[in-house]
Design a protein around this motif. Structure first.
Motif, PDB file in Angstrom:
ATOM      1  N   MET A   1       0.788  -1.129  -0.123  1.00 19.33           N
ATOM      2  CA  MET A   1       0.001  -0.161  -0.062  1.00 19.33           C
ATOM      3  C   MET A   1       0.768   1.230  -0.097  1.00 19.33           C
ATOM      4  SD  MET A   1      -2.957   0.718  -0.280  1.00 19.33           S
ATOM      5  CE  MET A   1      -4.397   1.435   0.424  1.00 19.33           C
ATOM      6  N   ASN A   2       2.014   0.939   0.715  1.00 21.46           N
ATOM      7  CA  ASN A   2       2.858   2.451   0.788  1.00 21.46           C
ATOM      8  C   ASN A   2       3.298   2.695  -0.654  1.00 21.46           C
ATOM      9  OD1 ASN A   2       4.532   4.311   1.983  1.00 21.46           O
ATOM     10  ND2 ASN A   2       6.125   3.156   2.552  1.00 21.46           N
ATOM     11  N   ILE A   3       3.574   1.631  -1.468  1.00 22.18           N
ATOM     12  CA  ILE A   3       4.358   2.002  -2.741  1.00 22.18           C
ATOM     13  C   ILE A   3       3.097   2.757  -3.527  1.00 22.18           C
ATOM     14  CG2 ILE A   3       4.830   0.941  -5.049  1.00 22.18           C
ATOM     15  CD1 ILE A   3       6.300  -1.500  -3.033  1.00 22.18           C
ATOM     16  N   ILE A   4       1.884   2.264  -3.441  1.00 19.57           N
ATOM     17  CA  ILE A   4       0.740   2.824  -4.223  1.00 19.57           C
ATOM     18  C   ILE A   4       0.665   4.437  -3.770  1.00 19.57           C
ATOM     19  CG2 ILE A   4      -1.650   3.125  -4.943  1.00 19.57           C
ATOM     20  CD1 ILE A   4      -1.610  -0.092  -4.518  1.00 19.57           C
ATOM     21  N   ILE A   5       0.777   4.524  -2.605  1.00 20.93           N
ATOM     22  CA  ILE A   5       0.781   6.121  -2.266  1.00 20.93           C
ATOM     23  C   ILE A   5       1.867   6.893  -2.527  1.00 20.93           C
ATOM     24  CG2 ILE A   5       0.935   7.425  -0.073  1.00 20.93           C
ATOM     25  CD1 ILE A   5      -0.809   5.519   1.367  1.00 20.93           C
ATOM     26  N   ARG A   6       3.093   6.348  -2.633  1.00 28.08           N
ATOM     27  CA  ARG A   6       4.223   7.024  -3.021  1.00 28.08           C
ATOM     28  C   ARG A   6       4.154   7.290  -4.480  1.00 28.08           C
ATOM     29  NH1 ARG A   6       8.431   7.719  -0.808  1.00 28.08           N
ATOM     30  NH2 ARG A   6       9.674   6.820   0.799  1.00 28.08           N
ATOM     31  N   LEU A   7       3.778   6.439  -5.353  1.00 25.05           N
ATOM     32  CA  LEU A   7       3.458   6.816  -6.678  1.00 25.05           C
ATOM     33  C   LEU A   7       2.498   7.682  -7.080  1.00 25.05           C
ATOM     34  CD1 LEU A   7       3.801   2.895  -8.144  1.00 25.05           C
ATOM     35  CD2 LEU A   7       5.305   4.993  -8.616  1.00 25.05           C
ATOM     36  N   LEU A   8       1.439   7.739  -6.137  1.00 26.90           N
ATOM     37  CA  LEU A   8       0.540   8.592  -6.412  1.00 26.90           C
ATOM     38  C   LEU A   8       0.768  10.302  -5.941  1.00 26.90           C
ATOM     39  CD1 LEU A   8      -2.684   7.052  -4.977  1.00 26.90           C
ATOM     40  CD2 LEU A   8      -2.277   7.705  -7.575  1.00 26.90           C
ATOM     41  N   VAL A   9       1.554  10.227  -4.762  1.00 26.35           N
ATOM     42  CA  VAL A   9       2.249  11.526  -4.406  1.00 26.35           C
ATOM     43  C   VAL A   9       3.319  12.162  -5.475  1.00 26.35           C
ATOM     44  CG1 VAL A   9       3.513  12.504  -2.511  1.00 26.35           C
ATOM     45  CG2 VAL A   9       1.981  11.124  -1.894  1.00 26.35           C
ATOM     46  N   THR A  10       4.269  10.924  -6.025  1.00 33.95           N
ATOM     47  CA  THR A  10       4.937  11.425  -7.125  1.00 33.95           C
ATOM     48  C   THR A  10       4.436  12.085  -8.387  1.00 33.95           C
ATOM     49  OG1 THR A  10       6.366   9.653  -6.102  1.00 33.95           O
ATOM     50  CG2 THR A  10       7.039  10.732  -8.211  1.00 33.95           C
ATOM     51  N   ALA A  11       3.437  11.231  -8.528  1.00 34.56           N
ATOM     52  CA  ALA A  11       2.613  11.600  -9.845  1.00 34.56           C
ATOM     53  C   ALA A  11       2.005  13.114  -9.646  1.00 34.56           C
ATOM     54  CB  ALA A  11       1.501  10.747 -10.177  1.00 34.56           C
ATOM     55  N   LEU A  12       1.522  13.263  -8.528  1.00 34.12           N
ATOM     56  CA  LEU A  12       0.767  14.571  -8.134  1.00 34.12           C
ATOM     57  C   LEU A  12       2.001  15.531  -7.997  1.00 34.12           C
ATOM     58  CD1 LEU A  12      -1.560  16.302  -7.487  1.00 34.12           C
ATOM     59  CD2 LEU A  12      -1.290  15.619  -4.983  1.00 34.12           C
ATOM     60  N   ALA A  13       3.021  15.270  -7.253  1.00 36.02           N
ATOM     61  CA  ALA A  13       4.330  16.311  -7.450  1.00 36.02           C
ATOM     62  C   ALA A  13       4.942  16.473  -8.823  1.00 36.02           C
ATOM     63  CB  ALA A  13       5.518  15.842  -6.716  1.00 36.02           C
ATOM     64  N   ALA A  14       4.752  15.691  -9.829  1.00 37.92           N
ATOM     65  CA  ALA A  14       5.361  16.014 -11.277  1.00 37.92           C
ATOM     66  C   ALA A  14       4.244  16.788 -12.052  1.00 37.92           C
ATOM     67  CB  ALA A  14       5.376  14.380 -12.039  1.00 37.92           C
ATOM     68  N   MET A  15       2.944  16.596 -11.767  1.00 43.81           N
ATOM     69  CA  MET A  15       2.062  17.465 -12.371  1.00 43.81           C
ATOM     70  C   MET A  15       2.322  18.891 -11.701  1.00 43.81           C
ATOM     71  SD  MET A  15      -0.170  15.961 -14.369  1.00 43.81           S
ATOM     72  CE  MET A  15      -1.236  17.241 -14.414  1.00 43.81           C
ATOM     73  N   VAL A  16       2.452  19.162 -10.327  1.00 44.36           N
ATOM     74  CA  VAL A  16       2.729  20.475 -10.231  1.00 44.36           C
ATOM     75  C   VAL A  16       4.127  20.936 -10.494  1.00 44.36           C
ATOM     76  CG1 VAL A  16       3.099  21.695  -7.703  1.00 44.36           C
ATOM     77  CG2 VAL A  16       1.325  20.065  -7.843  1.00 44.36           C
ATOM     78  N   THR A  17       4.842  20.103 -10.383  1.00 43.86           N
ATOM     79  CA  THR A  17       6.189  20.680 -11.139  1.00 43.86           C
ATOM     80  C   THR A  17       6.099  21.162 -12.491  1.00 43.86           C
ATOM     81  OG1 THR A  17       7.334  19.238  -9.584  1.00 43.86           O
ATOM     82  CG2 THR A  17       8.865  20.054 -11.372  1.00 43.86           C
ATOM     83  N   ALA A  18       5.339  20.119 -13.201  1.00 42.76           N
ATOM     84  CA  ALA A  18       5.389  20.572 -14.730  1.00 42.76           C
ATOM     85  C   ALA A  18       4.454  21.809 -15.155  1.00 42.76           C
ATOM     86  CB  ALA A  18       4.668  19.369 -15.323  1.00 42.76           C
ATOM     87  N   TYR A  19       3.564  22.154 -14.016  1.00 40.88           N
ATOM     88  CA  TYR A  19       2.778  23.161 -14.100  1.00 40.88           C
ATOM     89  C   TYR A  19       3.634  24.540 -13.840  1.00 40.88           C
ATOM     90  CZ  TYR A  19      -0.926  26.708 -13.301  1.00 40.88           C
ATOM     91  OH  TYR A  19      -1.719  27.928 -13.350  1.00 40.88           O
ATOM     92  N   ILE A  20       4.686  24.346 -12.872  1.00 37.21           N
ATOM     93  CA  ILE A  20       5.304  25.620 -12.716  1.00 37.21           C
ATOM     94  C   ILE A  20       6.572  25.816 -13.548  1.00 37.21           C
ATOM     95  CG2 ILE A  20       7.221  26.265 -10.834  1.00 37.21           C
ATOM     96  CD1 ILE A  20       5.737  24.710  -8.881  1.00 37.21           C
ATOM     97  N   LEU A  21       6.920  24.834 -14.259  1.00 33.11           N
ATOM     98  CA  LEU A  21       8.198  24.877 -15.352  1.00 33.11           C
ATOM     99  C   LEU A  21       7.811  24.982 -16.746  1.00 33.11           C
ATOM    100  CD1 LEU A  21      11.007  22.475 -13.545  1.00 33.11           C
ATOM    101  CD2 LEU A  21      10.724  24.914 -13.427  1.00 33.11           C
ATOM    102  N   PRO A  22       7.969  26.009 -17.362  1.00 35.94           N
ATOM    103  CA  PRO A  22       7.355  26.153 -18.838  1.00 35.94           C
ATOM    104  C   PRO A  22       8.155  25.041 -19.864  1.00 35.94           C
ATOM    105  CG  PRO A  22       8.879  27.823 -18.299  1.00 35.94           C
ATOM    106  CD  PRO A  22       8.714  27.218 -16.986  1.00 35.94           C
ATOM    107  N   GLY A  23       9.493  24.718 -19.409  1.00 38.13           N
ATOM    108  CA  GLY A  23      10.324  23.651 -20.380  1.00 38.13           C
ATOM    109  C   GLY A  23       9.682  22.486 -20.349  1.00 38.13           C
ATOM    110  N   VAL A  24       8.753  22.070 -19.404  1.00 37.83           N
ATOM    111  CA  VAL A  24       8.489  20.614 -19.191  1.00 37.83           C
ATOM    112  C   VAL A  24       7.075  20.542 -19.379  1.00 37.83           C
ATOM    113  CG1 VAL A  24       8.181  18.620 -17.265  1.00 37.83           C
ATOM    114  CG2 VAL A  24      10.081  20.233 -17.508  1.00 37.83           C
TER     115      VAL A  24
END
Length: 115
Positions: A1-24
């Motif tokens: 279960m911990n792996i699924i939560i880590r993947l979901l958090v990483t996916a959400l962090a990637a979405m936020v990061t891509a929203y912040i950076l115009p080159g991604v």
């Protein structure tokens, strides 16, 4: 279960990061989930090999070369995941740094397990 939560958090962090950076460019959450899975696999299999191969350079630069290895992992993930695009090495380097910071903040908020 911990792996699924880590993947979901990483996916959400990637979405936020891509929203912040115009080159991604990361269009949707499904692509972000695939990216999180690919990054987990690359960090598990490829990153240790790269660290071993570049150990002298990493020691000489006092560990700063690990940022370059992270950027290479991001660029490799961009080649493997459809619809995830990084405009260049600089954006991959910036993406890896910002993703790490946002990921750490989100894991802190989510109250991850204490080791």
């Amino acid at each position: 279960m911990n792996i699924i939560i880590r993947l979901l958090v990483t996916a959400l962090a990637a979405m936020v990061t891509a929203y912040i950076l115009p080159g991604v460019h990361l269009p949707d959450f499904k692509t972000a989930l695939i990216l999180a899975l690919v990054l987990a696999i690359l960090n598990l299999l490829v990153k240790p090999v790269l660290i071993l191969l570049t150990l002298p350079v990493t020691v000489i630069t006092l560990g700063l070369f690990l940022l370059v290895i992270n950027a290479v992992i991001i660029l490799l993930a961009a080649n493997l995941v459809d619809r995830f695009e990084v405009d260049g090495f600089f954006w991959a380097l910036l993406f890896s740094i910002v993703l790490s910071v946002i990921n750490s903040i989100m894991h802190g908020i989510a109250g991850g397990e204490k080791d």
